[in-house]
Enzyme design. Structure first.
Site, PDB file in Angstrom:
ATOM      1  N   ALA A   7      41.262  37.310  46.379  1.00 61.48           N
ATOM      2  CA  ALA A   7      41.874  38.391  45.608  1.00 61.48           C
ATOM      3  C   ALA A   7      41.285  39.713  46.075  1.00 61.48           C
ATOM      4  O   ALA A   7      40.068  39.893  46.064  1.00 61.48           O
ATOM      5  CB  ALA A   7      41.634  38.190  44.126  1.00 61.48           C
ATOM      6  N   SER A   9      41.552  43.846  45.577  1.00 57.08           N
ATOM      7  CA  SER A   9      42.084  44.995  44.851  1.00 57.08           C
ATOM      8  C   SER A   9      42.187  46.232  45.724  1.00 57.08           C
ATOM      9  O   SER A   9      42.851  47.195  45.358  1.00 57.08           O
ATOM     10  CB  SER A   9      41.185  45.307  43.653  1.00 57.08           C
ATOM     11  N   GLY A  10      41.514  46.228  46.875  1.00 53.71           N
ATOM     12  CA  GLY A  10      41.445  47.415  47.713  1.00 53.71           C
ATOM     13  C   GLY A  10      40.123  48.141  47.584  1.00 53.71           C
ATOM     14  O   GLY A  10      39.908  49.164  48.229  1.00 53.71           O
ATOM     15  N   ASP A  13      34.066  45.930  46.929  1.00 53.43           N
ATOM     16  CA  ASP A  13      33.536  44.616  46.600  1.00 53.43           C
ATOM     17  C   ASP A  13      34.472  43.489  47.020  1.00 53.43           C
ATOM     18  O   ASP A  13      34.048  42.534  47.683  1.00 53.43           O
ATOM     19  CB  ASP A  13      33.238  44.534  45.103  1.00 53.43           C
ATOM     20  N   CYS A 101      42.895  40.749  31.933  1.00 54.72           N
ATOM     21  CA  CYS A 101      43.384  40.771  33.312  1.00 54.72           C
ATOM     22  C   CYS A 101      42.769  39.625  34.115  1.00 54.72           C
ATOM     23  O   CYS A 101      43.462  38.924  34.858  1.00 54.72           O
ATOM     24  CB  CYS A 101      43.060  42.112  33.955  1.00 54.72           C
ATOM     25  N   CYS A 198      40.915  49.938  35.246  1.00 55.65           N
ATOM     26  CA  CYS A 198      41.574  50.475  36.432  1.00 55.65           C
ATOM     27  C   CYS A 198      42.810  51.306  36.117  1.00 55.65           C
ATOM     28  O   CYS A 198      43.117  52.247  36.833  1.00 55.65           O
ATOM     29  CB  CYS A 198      41.937  49.328  37.376  1.00 55.65           C
TER      30      CYS A 198
END
Length: 374
Positions: A7, A9-10, A13, A101, A198
């Site tokens: 996964a 997110s951009g 980390d 989420c 976010c």
């Protein structure tokens, strides 16, 4: 080597986590969930939900030579994260949407997609670890770096997925993660950290709910009352307040006042001095136990009642309805309905649940008598 769905997110980390797995020889497939907030949130260098963030994830995949896909997840995000977020604030609770989420998207929707792709493991950039209990069962553990630990935010993920989860950053410090990114030539290695929530990069939750999402519930003015019911002033709408809040009340008193509780049915705030914030116990909603069965009645745990809370020793009493009564050794300030109560046995997460309500001293004593009679 394993087939891993990473996964991404951009952010730094998740990008470094995926890159480290690829460097180690695993067959990595990167995936970014395109949520409602991508391209619709205010521009911020600390926001992870942007179209630029997707491009950053793709750049890591290109650099490390593994495929990357963008998956549309707007409807799931809207139904399982945004709508409960709005409902909670309108009902006078303070939600923690990061946990929702993680529960429904990253460790829910992505697990389904992992099966479809034939991947063996799901990897994320969270600072946490998966270990083993004495009987060999999987366990969610705190990260090695306590300043970055994200186990609190992961307490609602399904227990069944722990066997198939990998956290490559669990043993690393933040500066080590950035150094790995620099060493591997990742363009995002020095990118600013994303915000905790976010889709609200400026931290104005009430403003986001009203301006961006069009929420009108909880915006009507109402009374600010003391413990005796005396009206001290008028609030701007319960959407703007949370338990423990001091600033922005707009009332004058001989000592600082704090929000003690929010009565959504009456559209009223109850306020009082700091000394009145403490509660000896709380009741949770249904607990997500990250172990095969709930602990025995009377089990001891370190209970953390918000992400920045240090945790406090407590005694647990699982309820027949699936929740838990958590009785603290010492009263805790600002127990807030909607936040998570996460219970730890040492470094291991026992489970977590939304806080339903705080118990006053009399109510806690009554609950203790009822438990003893069961």
């Amino acid at each position: 080597m394993s087939r891993v769905l990473a996964a991404m997110s951009g952010g730094v980390d998740s990008g470094v986590a995926a890159a480290l797995l690829a460097e180690a020889g695993h067959e990595v497939t990167g995936v970014t969930l395109k949520l409602w907030c991508y391209g619709k949130s205010p521009a911020s260098p600390r926001a992870c939900c942007t179209l630029d963030a997707i491009a950053d994830a793709q750049s890591v995949a290109r650099r490390m030579g593994f495929p990357h896909f963008v998956v549309e997840a707007e409807e799931v995000f809207r139904a399982r994260v945004l709508q409960p977020f709005l409902d909670a604030y309108a009902e006078g609770r303070t939600p923690y949407p990061c946990a929702a989420c993680n529960q429904h998207l990253k460790f829910g929707d992505l697990v389904t997609r992992m099966d479809e792709l034939g991947s063996e493991f799901l990897a994320t950039g969270h600072y946490a670890r998966v270990g083993r209990r004495a009987d060999g069962a999987p366990a969610l553990l705190r990260a090695a770096d306590p300043s970055k630990d994200q186990s609190y935010a992961l307490a609602m993920i399904p227990y069944a997925v722990l066997e198939r989860v990998r956290f490559p950053l669990g043993e690393l410090r933040k500066h080590e993660v950035r150094e790995h990114g620099r060493r591997l030539g990742l363009a995002l290695w020095d990118k600013p950290e994303s915000m905790d929530l976010c889709f609200v990069p400026d931290g104005d939750y009430a403003g986001y709910a009203t301006r961006v999402l069009g929420e009108t519930r909880g915006t009507a003015p109402g009374p600010i009352e003391d413990a005796g019911g005396r009206v001290l002033g008028t609030h701007r709408g319960i959407l703007h307040y949370t338990v423990g809040q001091r600033r922005g009340l707009g009332v004058t008193a001989s000592e600082p006042l704090f929000v003690l509780s929010i009565d959504a049915a009456r559209n009223a705030l109850r306020v009082g001095p700091r000394g009145a914030l403490g509660s000896p116990a709380l009741v949770t909603g249904p607990v997500n136990w990250l172990q095969a069965a709930p602990p025995a009645d009377g089990a001891r745990a370190l209970a953390q009642i918000r992400s920045a809370h240090a945790g406090a020793w407590a005694t647990l009493h699982p309820t027949p309805e699936g929740g838990a009564e958590v009785r603290f050794d010492e009263p805790q300030d600002a127990i807030t309905p909607g936040q998570l109560c996460v219970m730890y046995d040492g470094e291991r997460v026992m489970g977590g649940a939304p806080i339903a309500r705080a118990l006053g001293r009399a109510a806690a004593e009554d609950a203790s008598l009822e438990a003893a009679a069961r």
